[in-house]
Design a protein around this motif. Structure first.
Motif, PDB file in Angstrom:
ATOM      1  N   PHE A  72       6.199   4.811  -9.399  1.00 40.26           N
ATOM      2  CA  PHE A  72       6.399   5.441  -8.135  1.00 40.26           C
ATOM      3  C   PHE A  72       5.486   6.899  -8.234  1.00 40.26           C
ATOM      4  N   PRO A  73       5.137   7.558  -9.352  1.00 37.75           N
ATOM      5  CA  PRO A  73       4.342   8.781  -9.386  1.00 37.75           C
ATOM      6  C   PRO A  73       2.780   8.365  -9.093  1.00 37.75           C
ATOM      7  N   MET A  74       2.418   7.134  -9.078  1.00 34.14           N
ATOM      8  CA  MET A  74       1.132   6.625  -8.776  1.00 34.14           C
ATOM      9  C   MET A  74       0.987   5.914  -7.305  1.00 34.14           C
ATOM     10  N   VAL A  75       1.911   6.476  -6.456  1.00 33.92           N
ATOM     11  CA  VAL A  75       2.065   5.655  -4.992  1.00 33.92           C
ATOM     12  C   VAL A  75       2.082   7.051  -4.114  1.00 33.92           C
ATOM     13  N   LYS A  76       1.155   6.499  -3.096  1.00 29.90           N
ATOM     14  CA  LYS A  76       1.239   7.344  -1.861  1.00 29.90           C
ATOM     15  C   LYS A  76       1.746   6.424  -0.570  1.00 29.90           C
ATOM     16  N   THR A  77       2.702   7.008   0.178  1.00 30.50           N
ATOM     17  CA  THR A  77       3.009   6.583   1.441  1.00 30.50           C
ATOM     18  C   THR A  77       3.590   7.475   2.500  1.00 30.50           C
ATOM     19  N   SER A  78       3.242   6.927   3.684  1.00 29.81           N
ATOM     20  CA  SER A  78       3.786   7.670   4.947  1.00 29.81           C
ATOM     21  C   SER A  78       5.228   7.210   5.262  1.00 29.81           C
ATOM     22  N   VAL A  79       5.645   6.275   4.704  1.00 29.19           N
ATOM     23  CA  VAL A  79       7.286   6.017   4.941  1.00 29.19           C
ATOM     24  C   VAL A  79       8.183   6.975   4.258  1.00 29.19           C
TER      25      VAL A  79
END
Length: 480
Positions: free
Chosen positions: A267-274
């Motif tokens: 998760f620390p390597m994820v970017k999302t607008s959700v």
């Protein structure tokens, strides 16, 4: 007749079970909520997300943009990163079926402000807002949300799940082993090279599947990076979609501790607008989702040599019609917008008409650094990208050339004109500049570069591309 005391005992036990389930649910919910805080959730500037006016509203479906970022692929001229991978995920909210479509990175499309270039550069031009806008306006979509990861996240997720069993060809083993050197350095993870089977298959059989291999995170990520087999980017994106399907299937049977580990590590390597609440609302029904068919876009295409090889949809208009049928079903009424129709004609005009598009990727000779194509209508341009250098190649990938050494400046990266799947399996990217002969089977063009790093990385191929990837398993094309 049962005794009253026995009934009370049974009810008491049921109450305890319900209470434990409730407490367990609260614990799991609390764990999920805290772990979701690890995801970076930048706020999208919705005013920058463009949608064509005529786009139909697809009720019953939710569509997302998925971007894979390679941090090595820094676009110095634009100050951003190209999206090494672009996918569209369409979710049928009723059936829970997910359909994936890969956008081929070298597809010539309008990346914004009347600039036509390879679609993977849209992310570098203006981040997720411009990349989403490029998908919306070129493909008549109405995407509002996105997810971005880098390839370290993929390697980590695979390791948390204990690896994947993947069928591979001889050529894929050779390429994967070579890519693993750089992937291991980037991720800080280890791997063991897959031994090459003996004897070496004849050249014409080296892309046939020869066995199934258990791969760790570095190896799976390297497998997903391969795009210098005869199937070019079409094969690369098919491998990526295959891996996603395997990951989803394996995650569904993983224990809660494994899922929590993935959340902590990935998760620390994820970017999302959700939003966090949006993700939490999806979790109860996630187990019911399944990835159905997958494909690549454009479905029908040819190639053109315009300062580098590009993929030309034939035509954009007809391909977008097929895309909508694929994503939303044949029963959805759709007519291409005026924007798509105009861009369809413009792309053909830019490449010089039908006479200049061919069925196989052209071999591009690199005579100077300006080997990537960007077309811009300066009369209508309102962007601040006037400093963009069309010589920058968003398709450049230092992982290919058997002679390339990023520390020595050697290697030709000359558009893959010398690719031969029988090339030297003993290649060490840190050990020299290559012998240029690809184990005696190539034409000597690889590994003989002048250190200019001016290659196009344009996946020019060997003239054998027919739009279908035959991996020896009976699957052809991008329909799986």
């Amino acid at each position: 007749m049962s005794r009253p005391g026995k009934k009370k005992k049974v009810l008491f036990i049921l109450e305890i079970i319900v209470l434990l389930l409730f407490i367990g649910g609260l614990y799991v919910y609390g764990q999920l909520s805290s772990k979701l805080d690890k995801i970076e959730q930048p706020v999208l500037n919705e005013e920058k997300i463009l949608v064509n006016q005529e786009v139909p509203k697809m009720t019953g479906y939710t569509t997302y943009a998925l971007f894979g970022i390679d941090h090595r692929d820094k676009n110095a001229a634009l100050g951003g990163e190209n999206s090494d991978t672009m996918m569209i995920a369409s979710v049928n909210n009723d059936t829970k079926e997910v359909r994936l479509v890969s956008i081929y990175r070298d597809t010539l499309l309008n990346v914004g402000t009347d600039t036509y270039a390879k679609i993977n550069s849209a992310y570098a031009y203006g981040g997720p807002e411009q990349a989403i806008s490029a998908l919306n306006t070129n493909l008549d979509l109405d995407i509002k949300d996105y997810v971005t990861i880098d390839f370290n996240a993929l390697a980590t997720a695979v390791d948390c799940l204990g690896g994947l069993d993947i069928p591979m060809s001889y050529a894929e083993i050779v390429h994967m082993n070579n890519y693993c050197v750089e992937t291991a350095e980037e991720t800080g993870k280890s791997y063991t090279p897959v031994p090459l089977p003996e004897p070496t298959p004849p050249l014409e059989e080296q892309e046939n599947i020869i066995g199934t291999y258990h791969l760790n995170g570095v190896q799976v990520t390297s497998y997903c990076r391969i795009r210098y087999t005869a199937s070019l980017d079409m094969g690369r994106t098919e491998r990526q979609r295959r891996v996603i399907q395997m990951l989803v299937t394996k995650a569904k049977t993983a224990g809660l501790s494994t899922i929590f580990e993935i959340m902590d590590e990935v998760f620390p390597m994820v970017k999302t607008s959700v939003s966090k609440n949006g993700i939490l609302a999806l979790i109860p029904s996630v187990i019911g989702y399944s990835i159905g068919n997958t494909t690549g876009f454009p479905m029908n295409y040819k190639f053109a040599d315009v300062k580098g090889s590009v993929i030309v949809p034939t035509t954009l208009e007809s391909n977008v019609i097929e895309l909508h049928k694929y994503l939303y079903g044949d029963n959805v009424a759709y007519t291409p917008s005026a924007t798509v129709t105009e861009r369809s004609a413009k792309i053909l005009e830019i490449v010089g008409g039908e006479a200049n598009i061919v069925d196989t990727a052209p071999v591009v000779e690199d005579t100077d650094a300006d080997n990537d194509f960007v077309w811009q209508d300066t009369a209508t341009d309102t962007s601040d990208n006037s400093g963009y250098d069309p010589g920058y190649d968003p398709g450049y990938d230092p992982g290919y050339d058997p002679g390339y050494d990023p520390n020595s400046g050697s290697g030709s990266e000359n558009g893959d004109s010398g690719y031969d799947p029988g090339y030297d399996p003993n290649y060490d990217p840190n050990g020299g500049s290559g012998d240029g002969s690809e184990d005696g089977l190539g034409d000597g063009s690889d590994g003989s570069g002048d250190g200019s790093d001016s290659g196009s990385g344009e996946e020019s191929g060997d003239g054998s591309v027919d739009g279908g990837y035959d991996d020896g398993s009976g699957m052809s094309g991008d329909q799986e």
